[in-house]
Design a protein around this motif. Structure first.
Motif, PDB file in Angstrom:
ATOM      1  N   VAL B 275      37.246  46.138  56.298  1.00 29.42           N
ATOM      2  CA  VAL B 275      37.803  46.796  55.470  1.00 29.42           C
ATOM      3  C   VAL B 275      37.295  48.350  54.173  1.00 29.42           C
ATOM      4  O   VAL B 275      37.839  49.413  54.408  1.00 29.42           O
ATOM      5  N   GLY B 276      36.625  47.554  54.103  1.00 27.85           N
ATOM      6  CA  GLY B 276      35.369  49.018  53.048  1.00 27.85           C
ATOM      7  C   GLY B 276      35.145  49.617  54.023  1.00 27.85           C
ATOM      8  O   GLY B 276      35.125  51.302  53.874  1.00 27.85           O
ATOM      9  N   LEU B 277      34.485  49.779  55.527  1.00 29.25           N
ATOM     10  CA  LEU B 277      34.530  51.000  56.315  1.00 29.25           C
ATOM     11  C   LEU B 277      35.514  51.573  56.674  1.00 29.25           C
ATOM     12  O   LEU B 277      36.102  52.114  56.996  1.00 29.25           O
ATOM     13  N   ALA B 278      36.919  50.610  57.224  1.00 34.64           N
ATOM     14  CA  ALA B 278      37.892  50.774  57.178  1.00 34.64           C
ATOM     15  C   ALA B 278      38.114  52.355  56.871  1.00 34.64           C
ATOM     16  O   ALA B 278      39.491  53.291  56.849  1.00 34.64           O
ATOM     17  N   GLY B 279      38.032  51.991  54.783  1.00 33.28           N
ATOM     18  CA  GLY B 279      38.573  53.020  54.321  1.00 33.28           C
ATOM     19  C   GLY B 279      37.760  54.242  54.269  1.00 33.28           C
ATOM     20  O   GLY B 279      38.570  54.676  52.993  1.00 33.28           O
ATOM     21  N   VAL B 280      36.385  54.345  54.608  1.00 38.77           N
ATOM     22  CA  VAL B 280      35.655  55.604  54.214  1.00 38.77           C
ATOM     23  C   VAL B 280      36.763  56.429  55.245  1.00 38.77           C
ATOM     24  O   VAL B 280      37.389  56.494  56.230  1.00 38.77           O
ATOM     25  N   PRO B 281      37.143  57.661  54.166  1.00 43.14           N
ATOM     26  CA  PRO B 281      37.580  58.827  54.394  1.00 43.14           C
ATOM     27  C   PRO B 281      36.673  59.279  56.160  1.00 43.14           C
ATOM     28  O   PRO B 281      36.334  59.566  56.271  1.00 43.14           O
ATOM     29  N   ARG B 282      37.681  59.421  56.588  1.00 44.54           N
ATOM     30  CA  ARG B 282      37.350  60.462  58.160  1.00 44.54           C
ATOM     31  C   ARG B 282      37.038  61.435  57.941  1.00 44.54           C
ATOM     32  O   ARG B 282      36.080  61.588  58.889  1.00 44.54           O
TER      33      ARG B 282
END
Lengths: 251, 388
Positions: B275-282
């Protein structure tokens, strides 16, 4: 993920579970290799079906109590007259979650004696937290424009609560209930250490007589129940979320 | 100046009044397992002390009832907590007949209600004051320090829970060490395995659902069953794999407990890493790629630091959960505070249960506060609300 395979797996799991509970003898050959020579492979100090029903009953009662209290409290602290309690109730939820279930259970014994009562209390208290937290989240993250519209349509506070806020928050509240049920199902087994009649009895009997088959069957029944109930509630949740027309992220 | 009441204060003040005047303050028992007689504050303390304590409680109730500054409320809570802590020790000395080592004095419902009420007050005033993370940790240290000072001063020695401790001080610290080792060791192992696994799940999409579903499934197995189920395979390994027994792998004891805690810990660590890595802004990732960072540089320089608060939240969940679950290890001979809890349940000696339960709760609570503070310090913008 709407594929047929998972539903089939679930149906198979349910069928096996029911078969095992109704006629555990059929499965004896499977469990026999796990036990030493003459030890029984199937729990023989009571009916597995009865224990399962008692287990489910204790979880159901505790969860119902927890739902009523947690949802009511969450509604109260999100009304304007209860707003002073909101920050504290949030931190209480945080603190409450640090109490280990065994400790809650053990501490309830001096007050309530042995048996089902301390287990019910522990399950109830422990079940409150996820439901309360999710109801709060559901009620405090509604989109302001929807609330504006409800107010603009001339709805009273009560109408807004029952016709707009609660229906919209329902999927998130259900997610909390689901979490609470799964935790309770597992925690209820610990209740058997204080003599509550749950499936924990099977596991503890296994631990005491060094009978892995008992431990395994007790654990697997609870696990299967948890998986099936979790999936069932998830399905209801998805249906609700579709009905309120918003696939919002639940935790 | 018109008098205004604090709504929460009304509730807490009612609790204080009830705990002071109606509910019993201490319980006296002739020995450790007979039912006790409840003693009110007046009966449990010397007259002068009782009057002083009741006066203090009434004063505190007044401060709580009215709209008073949060800092004053916090100080009131601290003073009142210190007072009931000191006076319960005095009650123990007062109620125990001289030279009697069988009699037990334990805190009764009034004490616990007061403790709850003032803890509530402290929590509320701390919430209102919004202290910085390190101040919260400082408050925790001061509270623990205060309790330690009282413990060492011997003031509480007459209390039943410490009578239980006195008889088994060596065992207590041994089990405390085992408890912490189990909880922290399995957390460490779970982070060592879960973090790379989470990163892998993030990078390799097809793996994600399978891994997370498997870990979810493990969570549904009740803890006592998982502990028990692991006995068999570990017992087999100990016998058949050369060297395994030498490093402590055994069917019963700490090894299955450790492994069970480790398995339970994996889900929060892996899920929160994903979840944390997916939340890193593009944009952050694009920018990093733009300036020519390699995949590895991007992972350690951009993605992990940005995902850290969410990953730490997973670690917090695991630590608190492990400290609680480690009590179950006692059922399979793995040691820890659960030893006292289950012994106490077996002997219906509730003081012994408390000796196991209280340190567990304190440990879990302290771990939660410290990790919450760390999480807040690593979160760049001070956004409230928990993640995941």
């Amino acid at each position: 993920m709407r594929v047929l395979a998972p539903s089939l797996l679930r149906a198979a799991l349910l069928a096996i579970l029911i078969a095992f509970l109704v006629s555990p003898g059929w499965f004896e050959p499977l469990l026999k290799p796990l036990v030493q020579d003459n030890a029984p492979a199937i729990y023989n100090q009571g009916s597995l079906l009865t224990l399962t029903l008692l287990h489910l009953r204790i979880v159901a009662i505790a969860t119902m109590g927890a739902v009523i209290v947690a949802v009511t409290l969450a509604i109260l602290v999100t009304r304007s007259f209860g707003a002073e309690f909101l920050p504290l109730s949030r931190s209480l939820v945080n603190v409450g979650q640090t109490f280990p279930p065994v400790a809650v259970l053990a501490l309830a014994v001096p007050a309530l004696g042995f048996g089902e009562k301390p287990t019910l209390v522990a399950l109830f208290l422990y079940g409150l937290l996820p439901i309360f937290e999710n109801t709060l989240t559901g009620l405090t993250t509604l989109s302001p424009s929807v609330m504006e519209a409800a107010r603009g349509a001339g709805m009273t506070d009560r109408q807004r609560l029952f016709k707009v806020e609660l229906p919209l928050a329902m999927p998130v509240i259900l997610a909390g209930i689901r979490l609470s049920v799964v935790i309770s199902l597992a925690t209820a087994t610990i209740g058997s250490t204080v003599a509550a009649k749950t499936l924990g009895e099977v596991i503890i009997a296994g631990l005491q007589s060094n009978n892995i088959a008992f431990v395994l069957q007790g654990g697997l029944i609870v696990g299967a129940l948890a998986v099936l109930i979790y999936d069932g509630l998830s399905a209801i949740e998805r249906a609700m979320a579709r009905r309120v027309g918003m696939g919002r992220q639940t935790n | 100046m018109n008098i205004r009441f604090d709504k929460l204060g009304v509730v807490i003040a009612l609790l204080v009044v009830y705990g002071t005047l109606v509910a019993p303050f201490a319980t006296f028992r002739a020995n450790r397992i007979v039912p006790g007689e409840a003693k009110s504050m007046l009966a449990a303390l010397p007259v002068g002390a009782a009057v002083a304590l009741i006066g203090l409680m009434v004063l505190a109730a007044a401060v709580i009832l009215l709209k008073t500054p949060a800092l004053l409320r916090l100080v009131t809570a601290a003073v009142a907590l210190a007072a009931i802590a000191l006076f319960i020790g005095m009650a123990a000395t007062h109620l125990t007949p001289p030279e009697n080592t069988y009699a037990r004095v334990s805190p009764a419902s009034g004490f616990w209600i007061l403790l709850f009420a003032y803890a509530l007050l402290a929590a509320d005033s701390i919430t209102r004051l919004r202290p910085l993370p390190f101040v919260r940790v400082l408050l925790l240290l001061v509270t623990l320090g205060g309790a330690a000072v009282i413990l060492m001063s011997g003031l509480w020695d007459g209390l039943s829970i410490l009578r239980e401790y006195a008889g088994r001080a060596d065992v207590f610290w041994l089990e405390a060490g085992r408890h912490v080792a189990l909880a922290l060791g399995s957390l460490f192992a779970a982070v060592m395995v879960g973090l790379p696994l989470g990163i892998l799940c993030h990078r390799v999409e097809p793996l994600r659902a399978g891994v997370l579903n498997t870990l979810n499934l493990i969570q549904t197995i009740p803890s006592i069953a998982l502990f028990g189920i692991l006995i068999a395979p570990l017992g087999w390994i100990a016998v058949h794999v050369p060297g395994a027994a030498a490093i402590g792998v055994r069917g019963i004891g700490a090894a299955p407990a450790f492994l069970a805690l480790f398995l339970y810990s994996l889900l929060p660590v892996v899920a929160n890493t994903v979840v944390g890595l997916a939340g890193v802004p593009r944009e952050a990732n694009e920018a990093a790629r733009g300036i020519g960072m390699t995949d590895l540089q991007r992972l350690f320089g951009i993605e992990l630091p940005l995902a850290m608060p969410v990953i730490l939240t997973g670690i917090r969940i695991v630590l608190v959960q492990n400290i609680g679950l480690a009590t179950i290890a006692a059922l399979i001979g793995g040691g820890g505070f659960g030893v006292f809890v289950f012994q106490g349940i077996g002997q219906t000696a509730m003081d012994l249960v408390l000796l196991g339960a209280v340190p567990t709760v304190v440990l879990a609570f302290a771990a939660a506060i410290v990790l919450d503070a760390v999480i807040e310090m690593t979160t760049p913008s001070r956004n409230q609300g928990r993640t995941a």
